[in-house]
Design an enzyme around this catalytic site. Structure first.
Site, PDB file in Angstrom:
ATOM      1  N   ASP A   1       0.845  -1.179   0.000  1.00 31.60           N
ATOM      2  CA  ASP A   1       0.000   0.000   0.000  1.00 31.60           C
ATOM      3  C   ASP A   1       0.891   1.242   0.000  1.00 31.60           C
ATOM      4  O   ASP A   1       1.918   1.265   0.679  1.00 31.60           O
ATOM      5  CB  ASP A   1      -0.889  -0.042   1.256  1.00 31.60           C
ATOM      6  CG  ASP A   1      -1.885   1.092   1.310  1.00 31.60           C
ATOM      7  OD1 ASP A   1      -1.613   2.077   2.016  1.00 31.60           O
ATOM      8  OD2 ASP A   1      -2.926   0.990   0.657  1.00 31.60           O
ATOM      9  N   ILE A   2       0.504   2.261  -0.766  1.00 33.51           N
ATOM     10  CA  ILE A   2       1.289   3.498  -0.787  1.00 33.51           C
ATOM     11  C   ILE A   2       1.069   4.264   0.511  1.00 33.51           C
ATOM     12  O   ILE A   2      -0.086   4.478   0.931  1.00 33.51           O
ATOM     13  CB  ILE A   2       0.880   4.385  -1.984  1.00 33.51           C
ATOM     14  CG1 ILE A   2       1.151   3.655  -3.305  1.00 33.51           C
ATOM     15  CG2 ILE A   2       1.624   5.720  -1.955  1.00 33.51           C
ATOM     16  CD1 ILE A   2       0.654   4.394  -4.526  1.00 33.51           C
TER      17      ILE A   2
ATOM     18  N   GLU B   1      -4.962   2.325  -3.971  1.00 34.58           N
ATOM     19  CA  GLU B   1      -3.496   2.371  -3.987  1.00 34.58           C
ATOM     20  C   GLU B   1      -2.870   1.068  -3.496  1.00 34.58           C
ATOM     21  O   GLU B   1      -1.688   1.016  -3.167  1.00 34.58           O
ATOM     22  CB  GLU B   1      -2.995   3.552  -3.134  1.00 34.58           C
ATOM     23  CG  GLU B   1      -3.231   3.426  -1.640  1.00 34.58           C
ATOM     24  CD  GLU B   1      -4.575   3.976  -1.177  1.00 34.58           C
ATOM     25  OE1 GLU B   1      -4.656   4.370  -0.001  1.00 34.58           O
ATOM     26  OE2 GLU B   1      -5.532   3.992  -1.968  1.00 34.58           O
TER      27      GLU B   1
END
Length: 245
Positions: A119-120, A162
Site C-alpha cells: 500500500d502506498i 493504492e
C-alpha cells in the site's frame, strides 16, 4: 420422315444370304436426340455440382475465418476483462482466479507460494496536495516499477485504490519477506522528485494447506497493517508477527 435400311451379307450352307434391318429414321433420330439431351443434362449436373462444391468450399473458408475472428475477439475481451485500465496490469478479478489456481496446487501437489500486499504510504495526502491526475501518474509509475522489479514467475495485480498484490510462487516465508524488503527499498530509492518522495508498506503471508484464499489474504492484510502501525515504509511477514523471526 425417311427410313434407314442396314444390310449384312453372309454365307449360310453355301448360299449367300443378305440380312436387312429396317429402322425408321424418326426413331433413330429420337434416340440420338434423347442421348444428346441426357449428355447435356449430365454435363450441366456436373457443372452445377462443381459450382456447389466451390460454393461449399467458400462457405467453409468463410466460417473458418469468422471462427478465428471470433476467437480473437473473445481473447481480446478476456484480456480486457483481466486488465486494470489505469495501470495496465492484472486487476482484482483476475487475481482472484489466479489465487484459486495456486491454492489448488497447494492442496493437490504440495506446492508452496506466498502473498504480498502493499500500500502506498500517505497516498491521500499526495492526491490532496498534487491532485488526482498526479495521483494516477504515481499509480502508473509504481505499477511499472513493481513489474520491472519482481521475478518473471511472480504475478502482480492492482488490488484496489493504492493497493497492489503479488503472488510469489515457490517462495517460503523467509524468501517472500526478502523479496518484499527489496521491493520496499527499490520504491523508496526511485525517482519521485515530482512529489518529493514515495514509500510503501508491505504485508506478507505464506500459504499453508489449511488456508483458503480468503484467510491467506486476511493474513497478508494483517501483516500490512502491522507495517503501518510500526511506522510504515517496511515489510512484515504474518508468521514472524506471531512466532518471531
Amino acid at each position: 420422315m425417311g427410313s434407314s435400311l442396314n444390310a449384312i451379307c453372309r454365307e449360310q450352307n453355301g448360299i449367300k444370304v443378305t440380312e436387312c434391318i429396317f429402322v425408321k429414321m424418326e426413331k433413330r433420330m429420337n434416340y440420338e436426340l434423347e442421348l444428346r439431351t441426357k449428355k447435356a443434362q449430365l454435363e450441366e449436373a456436373y457443372k452445377e455440382q462443381e459450382l456447389a462444391l466451390a460454393e461449399i468450399k467458400v462457405l467453409h473458408e468463410e466460417i473458418e475465418f469468422k471462427q478465428q475472428e471470433l476467437m480473437k475477439i473473445n481473447t481480446k475481451l478476456m484480456e480486457v476483462s483481466n486488465i486494470d485500465h489505469l495501470t495496465n496490469i492484472a486487476n482484482r478479478r483476475y487475481f482472484q482466479e489466479k489465487i484459486e489456481s495456486y491454492m489448488g496446487n497447494v492442496h493437490n501437489d504440495g506446492q508452496i507460494f506466498s502473498l504480498c500486499i502493499l500500500d502506498i504510504d500517505y497516498f491521500k495526502k499526495i492526491n490532496d496536495t498534487f491532485g488526482h491526475i498526479v495521483g494516477d501518474e504515481v499509480l502508473i509509475k509504481l505499477a511499472k516499477l513493481l513489474k520491472k522489479s519482481i521475478r518473471p514467475q511472480d504475478f502482480l495485480a492492482r488490488y484496489g485504490g493504492e493497493e497492489f498484490i503479488i503472488i510469489l510462487p515457490n517462495a517460503n516465508a523467509i524468501e517472500a519477506l526478502n523479496i518484499a524488503q527489496v521491493l520496499n527499498k527499490t520504491i523508496e530509492q526511485a525517482d519521485w522528485k515530482d512529489i518529493g518522495g514515495l514509500t510503501i508498506s508491505l504485508g506478507v503471508a505464506t500459504c499453508e494447506e489449511k488456508r483458503t484464499p480468503t484467510s491467506l489474504i486476511a493474513a497478508a492484510d494483517e501483516a500490512l497493517y502491522a507495517s503501518k502501525r510500526g511506522g510504515r515504509n517496511q515489510a512484515t511477514h504474518y508468521d514472524f508477527m506471531h512466532h518471531g523471526a
